[in-house]
Scaffold this active site. Sequence first.
Site, PDB file in Angstrom:
ATOM      1  N   HIS A 292       0.827  -1.218   0.000  1.00  0.00           N
ATOM      2  CA  HIS A 292       0.000   0.000   0.000  1.00  0.00           C
ATOM      3  C   HIS A 292       0.861   1.268   0.000  1.00  0.00           C
ATOM      4  CE1 HIS A 292      -3.796  -2.157   0.576  1.00  0.00           C
ATOM      5  NE2 HIS A 292      -3.080  -2.995   1.302  1.00  0.00           N
ATOM      6  N   ASP A 358      -0.324  -5.030   6.055  1.00  0.00           N
ATOM      7  CA  ASP A 358      -1.323  -5.929   5.455  1.00  0.00           C
ATOM      8  C   ASP A 358      -1.048  -6.124   3.968  1.00  0.00           C
ATOM      9  OD1 ASP A 358      -1.890  -3.176   5.136  1.00  0.00           O
ATOM     10  OD2 ASP A 358      -3.876  -3.687   4.379  1.00  0.00           O
ATOM     11  N   GLU A 359      -1.543  -7.238   3.450  1.00  0.00           N
ATOM     12  CA  GLU A 359      -1.593  -7.504   2.008  1.00  0.00           C
ATOM     13  C   GLU A 359      -0.263  -7.261   1.301  1.00  0.00           C
ATOM     14  OE1 GLU A 359      -6.297  -6.755   1.111  1.00  0.00           O
ATOM     15  OE2 GLU A 359      -5.026  -4.992   1.004  1.00  0.00           O
ATOM     16  N   VAL A 360       0.815  -7.730   1.908  1.00  0.00           N
ATOM     17  CA  VAL A 360       2.100  -7.684   1.216  1.00  0.00           C
ATOM     18  C   VAL A 360       2.059  -8.784   0.152  1.00  0.00           C
ATOM     19  CG1 VAL A 360       4.606  -7.856   1.454  1.00  0.00           C
ATOM     20  CG2 VAL A 360       3.229  -6.879   3.319  1.00  0.00           C
TER      21      VAL A 360
END
Length: 459
Positions: A292, A358-360
Amino acid sequence: MVLPNCRGIFSMLLSLWLLASTPVLAIWPAPSSISTGESTLWIGPLISVSYNGKPLPWHYGYEPQGLKFSSSEIIRGGVARAMENIVHNNFVPWMLYNRMELEATEPSLLKPKTFITHLDIAQKKPDTPKTFKPLAGEVDESYSLNVDKNGKASISAVSSTGVLRALESFSQLFYQHSRGNFFYTMSAPISITDKPEYDHRGILFDVSRSFFPVESVLRTIDALAYNKMNRIHIHATDSQSWPLEIPAMPELHQKGAYARGKTYSPGDLALIQRYAINRGIEPIIEIDSPGHFGIVALSHPNIVAGWKSTPWTAYCAEPPCGQIRLNEPSVDPFLDKLMDDLLPRLSPYTSYFHTGGDEVNFNMYKLDPTVGTNESAVIVPLLQKFIDKHHARVRKAGLVPMVWEEIPANYNVTIGKDVLIQSWLGDEAIAALTAKGHQVITSNYNYWVSVNGIWGRET
Ligand SMILES: *[C@@H]1O[C@H](CO)[C@@H](O)[C@H](O)[C@H]1NC(C)=O
Ligand SMILES: *[C@@H]1O[C@H](CO)[C@@H](O)[C@H](O)[C@H]1NC(C)=O
């Protein structure tokens, strides 16, 4: 056939009347314990207030000023807002009753009225600096609120934060009369003792994917205060935009904001932080990383891997893609500079900094010239190094790092026992994380709205 006698008819009528007119309480969240009576009390726009035995003068619109937080100023602001809500933001509660039953419910304006003219506030312990930037559980938010049937009103709490919660409940006791500016409760005497069930109660406010002006953030803080919540988590940056001004690195918002002016200056940030604390709400800022982070490619292309890579579904959770490079020497000086600017502006107002995590997307690291593979065996040790160094920056500033659950739960990165974990992917990971001694916030995304079957993330 047997007719009910007069007394029978009378009590039948009485019970129907009671059914129609039992006053409804609108105290929220429901207090731990409450007892009420059936006497009516009125309240006017001017009441006197005492705080720990001394008069506490207040006026409408009062907002604490100055750079230091003071218990009596915070309570003065709380009194002003409670009275504002009773007198100017109140409502006629027709929607709480059956159709056409409001008038049968309201107290008569013609009968003699007993007014609440004074509110006595007692705080049992002095606040400490921690009261205004606590770790979870460090502030006792409990309170008791009593209003007797002669209109004597009193609040007792351990901390000024507890007093603020009590003042919210106090303001929620009163309704507006349908005939005009008359405010009443029909439930005196009232006795409430209350304390929160959870130490961390808040929302995440994403100001990066959509920009919100400062007034919207303040209005949201007001709503949190009405609901006795105690945290606002501001997701300040993401791949979509960088609205947060960093004076040492102005290129970040100059290139990364959606438009000129769609940014938060250091003054805006301080205003938001102080506004929140004056309402018993701790502001927690998140700069999400290493995922992100795409937008930084516009000002610092060498920091970011895979900016706008396609097809985006292969490389990130939503477009535009972009993650911090994991093995790039210029990343550490970049983050040092960013954190040296930002964290000292956060630490007077909070005990936490949210580092994201998050969401790597491991596939993305195939596009990272400093990594070049999606293999966990290569990525996890690099990620571990990244997290260790980044959390050290946060601790050096006197703050406790927060991470999204994937860092420890999905990527097998070891984090310090001090780290506060925010879980969002369902409640499954929580037991395992707490068993390891971590504190966990649950923000289970399954409780949020789905659009066309796609679950919104942390909105
Ligand atoms: C890694 O890349 C290969 C193809 O290059 C792919 O088959 C595999 O699913 C990828 N693994 C992950 C974890 O994305
Ligand atoms: C983390 O560890 C679990 C269990 O050993 C393993 O199944 C998983 O693949 C690991 N994840 C990564 C990203 O290495």
